[in-house]
Design an enzyme around this catalytic site. Structure first.
Site, PDB file in Angstrom:
ATOM      1  N   ASP A  20      -2.104   0.682  20.835  1.00 57.52           N
ATOM      2  CA  ASP A  20      -2.616   1.399  22.070  1.00 57.52           C
ATOM      3  C   ASP A  20      -1.018   1.785  22.544  1.00 57.52           C
ATOM      4  O   ASP A  20      -0.316   0.926  23.193  1.00 57.52           O
ATOM      5  CB  ASP A  20      -3.031   0.155  22.873  1.00 57.52           C
ATOM      6  CG  ASP A  20      -3.392   0.922  24.532  1.00 57.52           C
ATOM      7  OD1 ASP A  20      -2.711   2.239  24.693  1.00 57.52           O
ATOM      8  OD2 ASP A  20      -3.878   0.274  25.261  1.00 57.52           O
ATOM      9  N   GLN A  24       1.118   3.589  27.338  1.00 62.72           N
ATOM     10  CA  GLN A  24       2.266   3.458  27.871  1.00 62.72           C
ATOM     11  C   GLN A  24       3.672   3.787  27.183  1.00 62.72           C
ATOM     12  O   GLN A  24       4.705   3.949  27.948  1.00 62.72           O
ATOM     13  CB  GLN A  24       2.285   1.996  28.627  1.00 62.72           C
ATOM     14  CG  GLN A  24       1.205   1.937  29.648  1.00 62.72           C
ATOM     15  CD  GLN A  24       1.187   2.594  30.913  1.00 62.72           C
ATOM     16  OE1 GLN A  24       2.225   3.207  31.031  1.00 62.72           O
ATOM     17  NE2 GLN A  24       0.268   2.685  31.567  1.00 62.72           N
ATOM     18  N   CYS A  49      -6.666  -3.036  35.327  1.00 61.82           N
ATOM     19  CA  CYS A  49      -7.639  -3.168  34.049  1.00 61.82           C
ATOM     20  C   CYS A  49      -7.185  -4.017  33.080  1.00 61.82           C
ATOM     21  O   CYS A  49      -7.265  -3.895  31.864  1.00 61.82           O
ATOM     22  CB  CYS A  49      -7.850  -1.634  33.508  1.00 61.82           C
ATOM     23  SG  CYS A  49      -8.699  -0.540  34.708  1.00 61.82           S
ATOM     24  N   LYS A  87      -0.939  10.760  31.209  1.00 60.27           N
ATOM     25  CA  LYS A  87       0.334   9.795  31.666  1.00 60.27           C
ATOM     26  C   LYS A  87       1.565  10.525  30.906  1.00 60.27           C
ATOM     27  O   LYS A  87       2.681   9.837  31.159  1.00 60.27           O
ATOM     28  CB  LYS A  87       0.061   8.448  30.827  1.00 60.27           C
ATOM     29  CG  LYS A  87      -1.146   7.681  31.377  1.00 60.27           C
ATOM     30  CD  LYS A  87      -1.077   6.219  30.887  1.00 60.27           C
ATOM     31  CE  LYS A  87      -2.707   5.774  30.899  1.00 60.27           C
ATOM     32  NZ  LYS A  87      -2.807   5.311  32.432  1.00 60.27           N
ATOM     33  N   HIS A 127      -5.068  -3.799  28.063  1.00 62.27           N
ATOM     34  CA  HIS A 127      -5.712  -3.209  29.086  1.00 62.27           C
ATOM     35  C   HIS A 127      -7.196  -3.042  28.458  1.00 62.27           C
ATOM     36  O   HIS A 127      -7.490  -3.452  27.515  1.00 62.27           O
ATOM     37  CB  HIS A 127      -5.228  -1.674  28.757  1.00 62.27           C
ATOM     38  CG  HIS A 127      -5.719  -0.699  29.916  1.00 62.27           C
ATOM     39  ND1 HIS A 127      -7.018  -0.340  29.869  1.00 62.27           N
ATOM     40  CD2 HIS A 127      -5.263  -0.263  31.002  1.00 62.27           C
ATOM     41  CE1 HIS A 127      -7.278   0.617  30.778  1.00 62.27           C
ATOM     42  NE2 HIS A 127      -6.310   0.491  31.401  1.00 62.27           N
TER      43      HIS A 127
HETATM   44  C1  LIG Z   1      -1.897   0.135  28.008  1.00 56.66           C
HETATM   45  C2  LIG Z   1      -3.091   1.231  28.393  1.00 56.66           C
HETATM   46  N1  LIG Z   1      -4.060   1.531  27.607  1.00 56.66           N
HETATM   47  C3  LIG Z   1      -5.128   2.024  27.762  1.00 56.66           C
HETATM   48  C4  LIG Z   1      -5.176   2.631  28.859  1.00 56.66           C
HETATM   49  C5  LIG Z   1      -6.409   3.546  29.420  1.00 56.66           C
HETATM   50  O1  LIG Z   1      -6.037   5.058  29.368  1.00 56.66           O
HETATM   51  P1  LIG Z   1      -6.886   5.993  29.823  1.00 56.66           P
HETATM   52  O2  LIG Z   1      -7.571   5.799  30.994  1.00 56.66           O
HETATM   53  O3  LIG Z   1      -6.134   7.324  29.742  1.00 56.66           O
HETATM   54  O4  LIG Z   1      -8.006   6.089  28.834  1.00 56.66           O
HETATM   55  C6  LIG Z   1      -4.319   2.504  29.836  1.00 56.66           C
HETATM   56  C7  LIG Z   1      -4.203   3.150  31.120  1.00 56.66           C
HETATM   57  O5  LIG Z   1      -3.987   2.696  32.061  1.00 56.66           O
HETATM   58  C8  LIG Z   1      -2.874   1.935  29.444  1.00 56.66           C
HETATM   59  O6  LIG Z   1      -1.967   1.544  30.558  1.00 56.66           O
END
Ligand SMILES: Cc1ncc(COP(=O)(O)O)c(C=O)c1O
Length: 423
Positions: free
Chosen positions: A213, A216, A379, A239, A136
């Site tokens: 990270d 998910q 993203c 989430k 992401h």
């Molecule tokens: C794998 C992953 N990393 C990071 C993020 C970023 O999360 P946030 O927008 O809550 O900071 C997301 C959000 O969709 C994600 O799916």
């Protein structure tokens, strides 16, 4: 359509009581175009149960006050609620101590905290940072900025054709120059679950710090940061049934103690003179300013809710639903499904494309049938380019989704084939 539901129930007789769960989410009874909304965009943000909404309302209705400062009951109760949420999260991810649990705004801020604080203090010219091609943007851009600023290298673990991380050259990619290795626990496009143990083992051989990270994974599967063997783990409240505006960074205490603060100002200090300041204990050293108090309390309630359900059952439910969806969708002509095919090795996120129908057109059409899914690059522009697509359509499941909602998605995709003249 093949009915695999009986087979699925055989595999897991002890799954979630989805009908009971749905009663806690009144929003799922909302109608759109004459039908209940099938909410299949959980990868972007989940819904919140009454328990979370009520915990936040109770704070605003009964004891709304700033934390840490007041000696009156409201402030003390708010402090207990907010700090208690740190303890709940610590237990949820098996942190060594709640002091290692820092509340941020979201995963993005958690990852930036590591990049700015640990990264600026530890990455030097010529060092290398290793990430993967499926990240992401939130787990890519902070490292690009850090690498550019420090004149450090950035290397990437590639992907196999079926959307798994390709570890063939791991020993070369992660080498003596590597100071930090970072990857998503579960891909938000492909559902791929990363081979954490193998990557952590190699990173530790060369003495690199590991950042995961967990945006998910934390909402969808049991997470034990001690067992994972990583150094930092980031995720978002919104989430995982919690509110927006609250996220978590877990880090090993000795690393957090040694790191400089990220945001400076009120609450994160011990002593201040006109010339200099000293820092508060963990986790407050990294929680400068008035935090998101109601949101922290809401996250605590979300963790309570998930803990009560049992994260093993949450994961099992999603394996069943994903297996069912993959099997049903496999029969749809012209449908390309991306990512691993075995539901037991992936999360409940399914990205797909229908012929050359643009994902936005498809998502708009599904919306008419009250099916909420996402279309776009999610993203993850570099990954979408690797898939040789301009975008994908993505369905992502959670605890309240049902096989009937999958059936609606599949039926709508058959209908879309007709409307877009793919028949
Ligand atoms: C794998 C992953 N990393 C990071 C993020 C970023 O999360 P946030 O927008 O809550 O900071 C997301 C959000 O969709 C994600 O799916």
């Amino acid at each position: 359509m093949i009915d695999t539901r009986d087979k699925i129930l055989e595999i897991a007789p002890e799954s979630l009581d989805v009908a009971a769960i749905r009663q806690d989410f009144p929003i799922l009874d909302e109608f759109e175009n004459g039908q209940k909304v099938a909410y299949l965009d959980n990868g972007a943000s989940s819904q919140r149960p009454e328990q979370v909404i009520n915990a936040m309302l109770e704070y605003y209705h009964k004891y709304n006050a700033n934390i840490h400062r007041g000696v009156y009951r409201w402030s003390e109760e708010a402090t207990r609620g907010y700090e208690g949420a740190h303890r709940k999260v610590a237990r949820f991810i098996n942190a060594y101590t709640p002091r290692e649990v820092i509340f941020t705004r979201n995963t993005t801020e958690s990852l930036n905290l590591v990049a700015y604080s640990w990264g600026r203090a530890n990455i030097r010219e010529g060092d290398e940072i290793v990430s993967t091609v499926i990240e992401h943007h939130s787990n890519l851009v902070p490292w690009q900025v850090l690498a550019t600023e420090k004149n450090a290298g950035l290397r990437f673990i590639p992907m196999t054709k079926d959307g798994q991380l390709d570890l063939t050259d791991l020993d070369t990619i992660v080498n003596e120059k590597t100071k930090l290795v970072t990857f998503s626990h579960m891909s938000n496009v492909l559902g791929t679950i990363s081979p954490v143990a193998a990557i952590v083992k190699r990173a530790k051989e060369v003495g690199a710090v590991v950042v995961i990270d967990g945006a998910q994974s934390a909402p969808h599967m049991p997470v034990d940061v001690q067992a994972l063997g990583c150094d930092f783990y980031a995720f978002s409240g919104h989430k995982m049934l919690g509110p927006t505006g609250i996220g978590v960074l877990w880090g090993r205490r000795e690393l957090l103690e040694a790191m400089p603060p990220f945001i400076t100002g009120g609450d994160m200090i011990r002593d201040v003179t006109l010339a200099r300041s000293t820092w508060n204990d963990l986790p407050w050293k990294f929680e400068g300013g008035t935090p998101s108090i109601a949101e922290g309390i809401g996250l605590g309630a979300a963790v309570d809710y998930l803990t009560k359900l049992g994260m093993d059952k949450v994961r099992q439910h999603e394996i069943e639903l994903t297996a069912y969806a993959l099997e049903q969708m496999a029969g749809i002509p012209d449908l390309t499904i991306y990512g691993p095919t075995d539901a037991r090795t992936r999360g409940g996120i399914i990205s797909f494309n229908l012929g050359d129908v643009h994902p936005h057109d498809l998502a708009t059409m599904l919306d008419r049938d009250a099916i909420a899914i996402r279309a776009g690059h999610h993203c993850c522009q570099p990954l979408i380019e690797l898939l040789e697509a301009t975008a994908t359509t993505r369905a992502s499941f959670y605890i309240y989704n049902t096989p009937e909602e999958v059936d609606r998605l599949v039926a709508a995709l058959y209908k879309a084939r007709k409307i877009f003249h793919l028949d």
